[in-house]
Design a protein around this motif. Structure first.
Motif, PDB file in Angstrom:
ATOM      1  N   LEU A 338       0.002  -9.702   1.180  1.00  0.00           N
ATOM      2  CA  LEU A 338      -1.014  -8.959   0.429  1.00  0.00           C
ATOM      3  C   LEU A 338      -0.874  -7.476   0.774  1.00  0.00           C
ATOM      4  O   LEU A 338      -1.340  -7.031   1.816  1.00  0.00           O
ATOM      5  N   GLU A 343      -4.490  -5.669  -2.728  1.00  0.00           N
ATOM      6  CA  GLU A 343      -5.885  -5.734  -2.298  1.00  0.00           C
ATOM      7  C   GLU A 343      -6.776  -4.958  -3.279  1.00  0.00           C
ATOM      8  O   GLU A 343      -7.907  -5.335  -3.533  1.00  0.00           O
ATOM      9  N   ASP A 357      -5.564 -10.931  -6.964  1.00  0.00           N
ATOM     10  CA  ASP A 357      -4.834  -9.694  -6.680  1.00  0.00           C
ATOM     11  C   ASP A 357      -3.833  -9.364  -7.791  1.00  0.00           C
ATOM     12  O   ASP A 357      -2.880  -8.632  -7.576  1.00  0.00           O
TER      13      ASP A 357
END
Ligand SMILES: Cc1cc2nc3c(=O)[nH]c(=O)nc-3n(C[C@H](O)[C@H](O)[C@H](O)COP(=O)(O)OP(=O)(O)OC[C@H]3O[C@@H](n4cnc5c(N)ncnc54)[C@H](O)[C@@H]3O)c2cc1C
Ligand code: SF4
Length: 496
Positions: A338, A343, A357
């Motif tokens: 991530l 994010e 995401d």
């Protein structure tokens, strides 16, 4: 190690990022200013000072990681800075941008979270500038030999700095109006603010390196003229020939390469433009390509206030933990990571089936369709299996006013009249300029470093190759060299 039980008593803690809703409203780096310093010494103290430090082996630069971990844990920042700079010209770049193969190789990572090596690196680098440990190191004597470096990315800059410090007269030729390569026009400011680059360029200038910007070798000066004018030439022109997506509708307006889009956002940050001509503001954005360049497009589109954004990846979604069979420690595993940009994507709407995401995995683009004015309005895709075969009944359409192609690069440009063409440089099977183990091409006195030879890679590899090529050039010019070179910089495989 200051505390032999540090790894037992202290949990891994990474540099804190600013809140998403704050950072998407500016282009500054995503991290909390000053947020690392209070935690970094204890983090460095998690290092076990391994007898065989696999972190060091995993780092393309051969960074002396256990040494500077210990020095940071003990609070000796000046010595840590000296050890860090012994192997890396630009640790503030790698400390911000590197995917950190060293952490994948960290012995601690066998059964618990790795040491935050990258955070320790950037803390030392930043403190080195703040405390004045970094200064120009001009040579005591000049050799009278001259070197032209073509390209001012991390490979060209590292090579230029090493050669100038060895006493050679070095000029860096760059076709863009500012030096820095992809660090300047490509990598967004929220990953690395350009003041980091400016400081190093200032140091190089003070060490005697001369920059000739807005000069394209091959067009503004012929490659033969350059070769005749200098005792040696290093080609560090990067891997800039991008991959295309050959599907119906590609000719529609609003479909651009990532490297047409990202540099314009960089120019907004530099103050050259008020608004990017390709701004994503109010548009439905689809990014084709699941890699880091795509993630950079995503973070940029979020900051430009796109209406929605979706990143397509043709590969199936990787797992969260290392597959011990296929990718055992200490290799760099494919994981679901991530990034800061991912994010941030939660701030916008995404395709219904995409992750929160904004990522859609195992998705292959079939075609684009547009409006009567010839502008793209939709992207049609199909789900694919691991062998990239279409899965029946998985076709769907995404709204798309701006499509960004982030599909990677073939190698350096080789069109008629290009530097590669003019010098008759051989291109290897992987698309990079062919060179021997000493970074020399078939043309006497012409060397190659970074993505131009290696193919699309990483900042850390570019610096490693720049250092190694500089040592090779110094040896070629002087018969011997005292410049250090990362061991095996040429031989090790591509990527991390
Ligand atoms: C969008 C994007 C994001 C990335 N993010 C990361 C990241 O986060 N971390 C990471 O490790 N790597 C990242 N990379 C990869 C990394 O930036 C490259 O591997 C690295 O910059 C290669 O350095 P280089 O010096 O070989 O070439 P480059 O940085 O590409 O520099 C080459 C320079 O040569 C100049 N040039 C080309 N031809 C000529 C000519 N004929 N005359 C004069 N000048 C010329 C170009 O204008 C350019 O400035 C990213 C790449 C992209 C595209
Ligand atoms: S492998 Fe990890 S624990 Fe061992 S020396 Fe390197 S950073 Fe420290």
């Amino acid at each position: 190690m200051a505390d032999p039980k540090g790894f037992l008593t202290t949990a891994r803690q990474e540099a804190p990022r600013r809140p998403v809703d704050e950072r998407v409203r500016d282009w500054d780096e995503v991290y909390v200013p000053g947020g690392l310093l209070p935690i970094v010494s204890a983090q460095a103290d998690r290092c076990m000072d391994c007898g065989i430090p696999f972190c060091h082996e995993a780092c393309p630069l051969g960074n002396l990681i256990p040494e500077w971990n210990e020095l940071v844990a003990r609070g000796d920042w000046r010595a840590a800075s000296e050890r860090l700079h012994a192997t890396n010209n630009f640790p503030e770049f790698t400390g911000r941008l590197c995917p950190a193969p060293c952490e994948a190789g960290c012995v601690l990572a066998i059964n618990q979270p790795a040491v935050t090596i990258k955070n320790v690196e950037v803390a030392i680098a930043d403190r080195s500038w703040d405390e004045g440990f970094v200064s120009a190191q001009p040579p005591e004597r000049h050799t009278g030999r001259t070197v032209a470096v073509v390209g001012s990315g991390p490979a060209g800059l590292a090579a230029a700095q090493q050669l100038a410090r060895a006493g050679h007269t070095v000029a860096v030729y760059e076709r863009d109006d500012r030096a820095g390569g992809l660090l300047r026009y490509g990598i967004p400011a929220f990953k690395m603010e350009k003041r980091q680059l400016e400081r190093r360029l200032g140091q190089l200038t003070d060490e005697g390196v001369r920059f000739r910007t807005s000069v394209e070798v091959g067009r503004d000066i012929t490659a033969h003229r350059l070769r005749a004018r200098y005792d040696a030439v290093i080609v560090a022109t990067g891997s800039t020939a991008w991959r295309e997506l050959d599907v119906a509708g590609r000719e529609l307006g609003g479909i651009h390469q990532a490297m047409e889009y990202l540099p314009l956002a960089n120019r907004v940050c530099e103050g050259d433009l008020t608004v990017s001509p390709l701004s994503a503001a109010g548009k439905h954005v689809v990014i084709v390509g699941g890699g880091d360049t795509g993630a950079d497009c995503l973070g940029t589109a979020v900051r430009e206030q796109a209406a929605s954004v979706t990143q397509l990846d043709i590969y199936t979604q990787p797992g969260d933990v290392r597959d011990e069979e296929a990718e055992p420690w200490p290799t760099y595993p494919k994981l679901y990571r991530l990034s800061a940009a991912h994010e941030e994507a939660g701030e916008l709407k995404t395709a219904p089936e995409a992750d929160a995401d904004a990522r859609l995995f195992a998705a292959s683009t079939l075609r684009f369709t547009g409006d009567a004015g010839g502008h793209v309005r939709a992207l049609h895709l199909v789900g694919v299996d691991a062998g990239r075969r279409p899965r029946a009944g998985t076709e769907r359409t995404l709204p798309a006013d701006l499509v960004l192609l982030a599909l990677g690069f073939h190698g350096p440009e080789r069109h008629v009249g290009s530097l590669v063409d003019q010098l008759g440089l051989e291109v290897g099977e992987r698309g990079g300029i062919a060179r021997d183990a000493g970074f020399a091409t078939e043309v006497p006195g012409v060397f190659v470093a970074g993505d131009a030879g290696r193919g699309q890679s990483l900042v850390v590899w570019a610096i490693a190759e720049g250092r190694a090529a500089a040592a090779a050039v110094d040896r070629w010019l002087m018969g011997t060299t005292r410049l250090p070179a990362p061991v095996g910089a040429h031989d090790r495989p591509m990527g991390v």
